[in-house]
Scaffold this active site. Structure first.
Site, mmCIF file in Angstrom:
data_model
loop_
_atom_site.group_PDB
_atom_site.id
_atom_site.type_symbol
_atom_site.label_atom_id
_atom_site.label_comp_id
_atom_site.label_asym_id
_atom_site.label_seq_id
_atom_site.Cartn_x
_atom_site.Cartn_y
_atom_site.Cartn_z
ATOM 1 N N ASP A 161 1.103 -1.128 0.191
ATOM 2 C CA ASP A 161 0.129 -0.422 0.215
ATOM 3 C C ASP A 161 0.546 1.500 -0.189
ATOM 4 O O ASP A 161 1.935 1.373 0.525
ATOM 5 C CB ASP A 161 -0.980 -0.026 0.848
ATOM 6 C CG ASP A 161 -2.178 1.054 1.387
ATOM 7 O OD1 ASP A 161 -2.534 1.373 -0.042
ATOM 8 O OD2 ASP A 161 -1.671 2.295 2.283
ATOM 9 N N GLU A 212 0.613 -0.265 -4.922
ATOM 10 C CA GLU A 212 -0.394 0.807 -5.346
ATOM 11 C C GLU A 212 0.363 2.255 -5.161
ATOM 12 O O GLU A 212 0.628 2.662 -4.604
ATOM 13 C CB GLU A 212 -1.188 0.468 -4.211
ATOM 14 C CG GLU A 212 -2.322 2.025 -4.316
ATOM 15 C CD GLU A 212 -2.370 2.727 -3.610
ATOM 16 O OE1 GLU A 212 -3.267 3.487 -3.793
ATOM 17 O OE2 GLU A 212 -1.902 3.107 -2.305
#
Length: 518
Positions: A161, A212
């Site tokens: 992330d 991401e």
């Protein structure tokens, strides 16, 4: 790769607000398999103190959260997924950690895990701390953590992330200091990410490592020896933002913004992409995917079906957040289960059936996935019809006979006798239409029709067919009985086209090969 993204706490919730345990979530495996998905991606399942963080503010990097049961129960859940040919990807936050005193923050009274420089240590926007990725001991902690989850729990992949917050020194709000070369790149983070991916690939067979990364940082995917960061895939955030902006418009205005639906093909093969319709797009006031769509109820559902078909024909692996497959009406709510009661309504159950058929089309047609990272697997038959807001795309597999054409109409107008250029002479058929009444459509389909090519140039092709284009809909078309032109014939006048001889009927007509599926 077709990923079902899940937040375990809110896929289903008990009437008293308690969580379902791993032992009670086995029905999810049956559901995912029945729907035709290949992977489940879970929002973080590492231990975290605050439900509102969805797991992204981690405190126990080596601990599976006790919310759903014991570690062995999670391992058994993953084993059962594998038995059903479903892969498991888990989200991890290696960019920052929360400041709870019983966690890593000022672990020995000093900045042990975080930077000593407060400008680099503090993540002001999230109220967390950044890992000091220049410290060997912090590198060891995080690298060992990744291997721990692969080796002990047998996960198949991880999504890292907020990679952008690691790469840029000025990503956060507030002041920042440039690196030693005067730039804004975090040099030790770049080195860490390359080493992170190299280490996983060294010790794990066929891992999936997803970034991401929300900027245009070059070469996020690809091998590190070529200068890339080494990730397997990157979320295509540009595609997601442009596509949703386009789909939220009233169809009358879409012709003025046609580039939003075509621009992504200019960079579609610059990385190994996943197309995300994720949890981030259906929360914090952004509305559900259904509610983003313009028009009345019928038009909202039709627009959403068109979006899903466009997403399926577009190059890149697929990711859809839970609830979107049956057109949840409300935004995602982390503290409540999905609106499963909507499946008692006709539009929603038909949307679920549509997604199931679309997933199976994707899984069964090699053209839709076999060449995902090269222009060799793609042909933009007609990108220019902005006036009618229609695009015609073709995906191709390694075998010439494996191709799929999608005619996508982003207006509520039916177009009759619409000419579509096709690559080969022969007969074509419609294999799926998003406007079918089985999917709550108006049934402007060509089901059962034989679409015979006409030998005249159109759309820069040698042949064309005439079709009926559904309103706010997509028609998927493939060859049924076609001639593959201009193929080389070997000396014995025999040729093998993509598979065993008994799968094809092959007739030599000089430079024409007729291929008919038996």
């Amino acid at each position: 790769m077709n990923i079902y993204e899940v937040h375990l706490s809110s896929w289903k919730r008990k009437w008293d607000g308690e969580f379902f345990s791993y032992n009670e979530l086995y029905e999810m495996i049956d559901y995912v398999k029945d729907m035709g998905y290949t992977h489940i991606e879970m929002l973080p399942i590492t231990e975290h103190p605050l439900d509102e963080s969805w797991g992204y503010q981690t405190i126990g990097y080596y601990s599976s959260t006790s919310r759903y049961g014991k570690p062995d129960e999670f391992k058994a859940f993953i084993d059962t997924c594998h038995e059903n040919e479903i892969g498991i990807i888990v989200d991890f936050a290696y960019s920052h950690f929360c400041k709870d005193e019983h966690g890593l923050y000022k672990f020995d009274g000093t900045n042990q895990f975080e930077y000593s420089d407060p400008l680099k240590a503090e993540n002001i926007g999230w109220g967390t701390a950044h890992f000091d990725l220049g410290k060997p001991e912090v590198n060891s902690f995080l690298l060992s953590n990744a291997l721990y989850w692969f080796n002990e729990f047998h996960i198949d992949g991880m999504r890292v992330d907020a990679v952008s917050s690691m790469l840029y020194l000025d990503y956060d709000i507030g002041q920042w200091k440039p690196n030693k070369y005067g730039g804004r790149e975090n040099l030790e983070a770049i080195d860490f990410l390359r080493r992170f991916n190299e280490t996983i690939y060294k010790y794990v067979d066929n891992p999936i490592i997803v970034a991401e990364e929300s900027t245009a940082w070059p070469m996020v995917t690809g091998p590190t020896y070529k200068g890339a960061l080494g990730f397997t895939y990157k979320w295509n955030m540009g595609w997601m933002n442009d596509t949703l902006r386009y789909m939220e418009m009233d169809p009358i205005y879409r012709k003025y913004h046609h580039e939003l639906i075509t621009f992504s093909f200019m960079y579609a093969f610059s990385e190994n992409f996943i197309l995300p319709l994720s949890h981030d797009e259906v929360v914090h006031g952004k509305k559900s995917l259904l509610d983003k769509m313009p028009g009345d109820t019928w038009q909202k559902f039709a627009n959403l079906r068109a979006l899903y078909a466009y997403y399926m024909i577009h190059p890149g692996k697929k990711l859809l957040f839970m609830g979107c497959e049956f057109a949840q009406g409300l935004e995602w709510r982390y503290a409540y289960g999905l609106e499963w009661e909507l499946l008692e309504k006709e539009p929603n159950i038909k949307m679920k059936n549509y997604i199931k058929d679309l997933n199976n089309l994707y899984k069964n047609e090699k053209a839709l996935y076999e060449i995902d990272n090269s222009y060799e697997g793609f042909d933009f038959i007609d990108p220019h019809n902005s006036e009618q807001s229609v695009v015609v795309l073709m995906r191709k597999g390694k075998n010439p006979k494996d191709f799929m054409i999608a005619v996508i109409n982003f207006t509520p107008v039916v177009y009759y006798d619409y000419k579509v250029g096709v690559p080969y002479e022969g007969i074509y058929e419609e294999v799926l239409n998003s406007d079918n009444d089985r999917y709550f459509g108006s049934n402007q389909t060509m089901e059962g029709a034989q679409l015979t090519s006409i030998n005249e140039k159109w759309h820069n092709k040698e042949h064309y067919i005439k079709i009926k284009v559904p309103p706010l809909g997509v028609s998927f078309i493939k060859g049924k009985d076609i001639f593959l032109d201009k193929l080389d014939i070997n000396k014995e006048d025999k040729i093998l086209i993509g598979g065993k001889n008994d799968k094809n009927e092959i007739i030599n007509k000089k430079n024409i090969i007729k291929v008919q599926e038996l």
